[in-house]
Motif scaffolding. Sequence first.
Motif, short mmCIF file in Angstrom:
data_model
loop_
_atom_site.label_atom_id
_atom_site.label_comp_id
_atom_site.label_asym_id
_atom_site.label_seq_id
_atom_site.Cartn_x
_atom_site.Cartn_y
_atom_site.Cartn_z
N GLU A 199 0.72 -1.22 -0.13
CA GLU A 199 0.09 0.12 -0.15
C GLU A 199 0.74 1.24 -0.09
O GLU A 199 0.47 2.38 -0.62
CB GLU A 199 -0.80 -0.07 1.15
CG GLU A 199 -2.06 -1.22 1.09
CD GLU A 199 -3.26 -0.70 1.43
OE1 GLU A 199 -3.60 0.69 1.53
OE2 GLU A 199 -4.38 -1.46 1.83
N GLU A 259 -1.56 6.70 1.36
CA GLU A 259 -1.68 8.31 1.40
C GLU A 259 -3.28 8.41 1.35
O GLU A 259 -3.36 9.45 1.91
CB GLU A 259 -1.14 8.77 0.01
CG GLU A 259 -0.76 10.27 -0.01
CD GLU A 259 0.70 10.82 0.43
OE1 GLU A 259 1.37 10.02 1.06
OE2 GLU A 259 1.05 11.47 -0.16
N GLN A 260 -4.01 7.96 0.33
CA GLN A 260 -5.30 7.99 0.39
C GLN A 260 -6.21 7.63 1.34
O GLN A 260 -6.95 8.23 2.02
CB GLN A 260 -5.78 7.48 -0.89
CG GLN A 260 -7.29 7.86 -1.28
CD GLN A 260 -7.18 9.00 -2.20
OE1 GLN A 260 -6.87 9.19 -3.52
NE2 GLN A 260 -7.78 10.14 -1.66
N ILE A 261 -5.64 6.46 2.26
CA ILE A 261 -6.09 6.07 3.48
C ILE A 261 -5.81 7.03 4.71
O ILE A 261 -6.67 7.20 5.10
CB ILE A 261 -5.52 4.77 3.70
CG1 ILE A 261 -6.24 3.72 2.67
CG2 ILE A 261 -6.16 4.40 5.28
CD1 ILE A 261 -7.65 3.40 3.00
N ILE A 302 2.15 1.42 -3.77
CA ILE A 302 1.35 1.99 -4.71
C ILE A 302 0.70 3.27 -4.46
O ILE A 302 0.38 4.10 -5.46
CB ILE A 302 0.27 0.94 -4.75
CG1 ILE A 302 0.88 -0.42 -5.31
CG2 ILE A 302 -0.77 1.42 -5.86
CD1 ILE A 302 -0.11 -1.59 -5.40
N GLY A 303 0.97 3.82 -3.11
CA GLY A 303 0.46 5.00 -2.75
C GLY A 303 -0.88 5.13 -2.22
O GLY A 303 -1.61 6.14 -1.72
N THR A 304 -1.83 3.81 -2.28
CA THR A 304 -2.93 4.00 -1.49
C THR A 304 -2.83 4.36 -0.08
O THR A 304 -3.97 4.94 0.35
CB THR A 304 -3.53 2.41 -1.57
OG1 THR A 304 -2.78 1.59 -1.20
CG2 THR A 304 -3.79 2.35 -3.37
#
Lengths: 372, 305
Positions: A204, A211-213, A207-209
């Motif tokens: 995570e 950051e969104q979380i 992939i950068g996800t």
Amino acid sequence: MRTLKFLLQKEFRQIFRDPAILRIIFMMPVMQLIILPWAADYEIKNIKLAVTDKDHSGYSKKLVSKITSSGYFQLTSYESSYNASLEKVEDDEADLILEIPASFEKQLVKEDEATLFIAGNAINGVKGNLGSAYLRSIIQDFNREVRLEWIQLPKFSPQTQIEVRSSNWFNPLMNYKYFMVPGILVLLLTMVGANLTAINIVKEKEIGTIEQINVTPVKKVHFIIAKLVPFWILGLIVLTLGLLISRLFYGILPAGGFLTIYVFAAVYLLAVLGLGLLISTYAATQQQAMLISFFLMMIFVLLGGLYTSIDSMPVWAQWITRFNPVSYFIDVMRMVVLKGSGLADIKQQFGTMALFAVVLNSWAVLNYRKRS
Amino acid sequence: MYSVEVQHISKSYTVKKQTTPALKDISFSVKKGELFGIIGPDGAGKTSLFRILTTLLLADEGTATVEGMNVVNEYKAIRKQVGYMPGRFSLYQDLTVKENLDFFATIFNTTVDENYDLIKDIYVQIEPFADRKAGKLSGGMKQKLALSCALIHRPTVLFLDEPTTGVDAVSRKEFWEMLKRLKEQGITILVSTPYMDEAEMCDRVALIQNGSILSIDTPQQIVASFAETMLAVRSTNMLQLLNKVRESSFVENAYPSGIYHHVILKQHATAEQLEQELQAATFAGLEIKKGQPTIEDCFMQLMRI
């Protein structure tokens, strides 16, 4: 709670969406458990023996044929000079040399006494050591036979003699598979648990996800629990498969009952998953996480008491094993499978493992930062 | 009433004992319902600024508030109210379009239906692909999905970090129109972009370079404040022309811009002086006219000061 439910749903979806990973989680342990115990054998067989026979007598031939018929030795060369045999050792064609001196039979008959010489190749220490021990006991056996042939022993031995008879408790036939299979199962479970969780959070990050979380109000604890639970369940399924294989392929039925194993495994998995999470909070890339868990795995395996006994390690190494969750589970597995220990007998290990689980997981939660 | 207030924010990164400043004493305010552009080249500090405002990064110095809440102490409340779309596509590529949207709705404790009106315009365009994995979408589609996910909890402030980078010209235009419609809903929008031509779409812009703000104003005012005389010149041999112009003693700066070279004259030089000089050099098809400065020209000029 509602958030947690959806986080879990998402994790499960992602796991099931990658059939390759799922296949690896289940196929690899099954295959390894079916194959490895047959190869990881303590018994030393096929010891290559070079005989230097300077006597060429009836007794020397009898001795050699007794040794080769034992099944442990392969006669690779039969020379009449010691140097020729030593060359075989140098070429790695022999592990042991047995030298029968020129007047072996003559001395044995005339003086009731003869000497033999054994030389072992200590490059593979275990093989050299065990090989000469086997050889010595065969020679002793031969010695007794010769004596019986010549003199009728009196009913009561004229000399005082101490004879040792041993019986093997809990594993009467000394079937090494009984303690190898549970140990290997523990290792497989550890790999599935620690590696998968370690990679998961790092993925995570990569992939950068994450950051969104992180900008969402999701609680750290919820996020971590959602990462733990799916792999915890997968781990228990792998354990079930492993126990099934132990039963079907090796006829191993835990003497202490399944409940004890499952209760301990449940806590053990929490500790191992916590370790994986902890690694993932420190690592920035999947490679880093993989490497760390590989090196830890090495320590876990070698200092876990699967191949070598912990009691015979140096004191500092014994201290390390106390921080090795694998050593506790291997210990417990053997106790339960072979000795029939119940929950009450393993409560010390259980307590330690619970402590591991709490410390590792809280450390992981504390170290996971939603902002830098 | 301001939606975002930034006061004297500084941030530097230290790698191997070498400190690189990313933001140097930045201050600005964004009004409620404003479409505010932060415009600057790569490495200007745009992303660091956004990460500080979205509570992902701590500033070294200075204070910042979002909707009146401090980004350091009240980060939990801020996270509930802001929408953030990172520069890199950060949704789950192995989940479908619909699953991503549902997921982000639920972790904000809301549902897609509840706020459907807000994302409807954007989401209908990707709805035919609702069951496609997000990783399999085209670049423009990904942006639309990311925007939908950032909006699903009805944020009051929206932070978009380079939303149009790597998106084709048509999609970029569409994207800005979507932003205009969102602005009408009263959402404050902060957009960063490296494209100067997008500045005109914003209510106000901050030009940023090397961690410092060069100018903050409406795009029209920034262009109007361009004080120097600018000419646009071209001929059949553009390269020789550019070299010649740069050598001229009347010229302060010259650079290619589209089919012309933009030439900034020195303070006391006149267009006639340059024209005479160039005509003497006999360039084929020489054309000289008064240039219309754009934001880009302003930026180039501000960078030199």
